[in-house]
Design a protein around this motif. Sequence first.
Motif, PDB file in Angstrom:
ATOM      1  N   ASP A   1       0.626  -1.048   0.013  1.00 13.37           N
ATOM      2  CA  ASP A   1       0.025   0.121  -0.098  1.00 13.37           C
ATOM      3  C   ASP A   1       1.091   1.310   0.116  1.00 13.37           C
ATOM      4  O   ASP A   1       1.730   1.185   0.400  1.00 13.37           O
ATOM      5  N   ASP A   2       0.806   2.131  -1.172  1.00 14.02           N
ATOM      6  CA  ASP A   2       1.741   3.007  -1.561  1.00 14.02           C
ATOM      7  C   ASP A   2       1.548   4.118   0.166  1.00 14.02           C
ATOM      8  O   ASP A   2       0.626   4.754   0.362  1.00 14.02           O
ATOM      9  N   ILE A   3       2.369   4.444   0.717  1.00 14.69           N
ATOM     10  CA  ILE A   3       2.697   5.110   1.986  1.00 14.69           C
ATOM     11  C   ILE A   3       2.560   6.464   1.712  1.00 14.69           C
ATOM     12  O   ILE A   3       2.459   7.309   2.330  1.00 14.69           O
ATOM     13  N   HIS A   4       2.647   7.323   0.367  1.00 14.92           N
ATOM     14  CA  HIS A   4       2.899   8.695   0.157  1.00 14.92           C
ATOM     15  C   HIS A   4       1.304   9.136   0.084  1.00 14.92           C
ATOM     16  O   HIS A   4       0.925  10.262  -0.174  1.00 14.92           O
ATOM     17  N   VAL A   5       0.118   7.798  -0.232  1.00 16.81           N
ATOM     18  CA  VAL A   5      -0.742   9.020   0.574  1.00 16.81           C
ATOM     19  C   VAL A   5      -1.076   8.944   2.228  1.00 16.81           C
ATOM     20  O   VAL A   5      -2.422   9.441   2.184  1.00 16.81           O
ATOM     21  N   ILE A   6      -0.583   9.303   3.156  1.00 15.88           N
ATOM     22  CA  ILE A   6      -0.277   9.246   4.037  1.00 15.88           C
ATOM     23  C   ILE A   6      -0.937  10.235   4.025  1.00 15.88           C
ATOM     24  O   ILE A   6      -1.821  11.191   5.204  1.00 15.88           O
TER      25      ILE A   6
END
Length: 319
Positions: A109-114
């Motif tokens: 899961d892409d952490i860059h949408v955190i």
Amino acid sequence: MMNSINLYIVVPCYNEEDVLGETSRQMLLLFDEMKADGLINEKSRIVFIDDGSKDKTWSIIDSLSNEHTEIAGIKLAKNAGHQNALLGGLMTVKDDCDCAISIDADLQDDIHVIPDMVNAFIDGCDIVYGVRDNRETDTFFKRSTAEGFYKLMGAMGVKIIFNHADYRLMSRRALEEFSKFPERNLFLRGMVPLVGLKSTSVYYHRNERFAGESKYPLKKMISFAFDGITSFSISPIRLISSLGATVCVISVIMAIYAFVQKLMGHTGAGWASLMMSIWFLGGVQLLSVGLIGEYIGKIYKEVKRRPRYIIEEYKNDKK
Ligand code: UDP
Ligand code: MG
């Protein structure tokens, strides 16, 4: 506007020695960026939960937490399974944070949408669902079974977010309400929407696991899906009742058919009466099982002791 959020990221880990180094490196980088942007504060943490791993997972978490103040660890006494480990982590941190994000250790899961999730929280959302925008990286088999499963759940009346797994932000308040769900069979992605409160979704692209192998082999996947259905829906029980009713109707048709055959002399001795009783008894038995199932379904709902309501706001200015 609220400023500088105390964010906790909760990461369940089972035999993840191959991924922890890279995962923590990328998460720490992201933490640095978010701190520089003033989005999260110094008290924010990345919490790795060792779910009774058999490899070096805990010793890696232990030394990571010694090296970096941002990293914390929780060690479970034994393997509890992904859902239990995740809940254990969330409930352990809920009083220390403003909001917590759960994510798998393998960075699929892409952490860059955190940061987007945190911003949605700042804008007043209590739950932010991470939703995959497509399933290109999945095999055809995984994609069709997974999407079929989400549709089946929806058809059976379970409110589940399509293509959302366990990547989500929950506010401290949502976690507090969630702690009132005392059930034992966990299917978090189905339970969280039951909390209600203000929610939104952020979309991301799901990657392949960069190291190690899936801890969800087909057998576990099927049993997880089955758990999800039976923990949320009593429609399989209803199915028995309607099957029983259908067989009862057929039994009338079969009785007429058998009787006509007998009158026309096409039958051997005993055939007509046997035919009639087989169909009729079969129908009655299924109906009875379904009826008993209805009561079991009620008992099952009662023993869950889920909260019956969750109050979003209490306005009482004149108090
Ligand atoms: N996991 C866990 N306990 C288990 C099995 C899995 O904590 O008994 C964790 C695992 O370390 C990972 C997450 O659950 O962080 C999801 O597992 P995985 O990525 O293997 O599942 P997949 O992405 O293949 O569905
Ligand atoms: Mg994975």
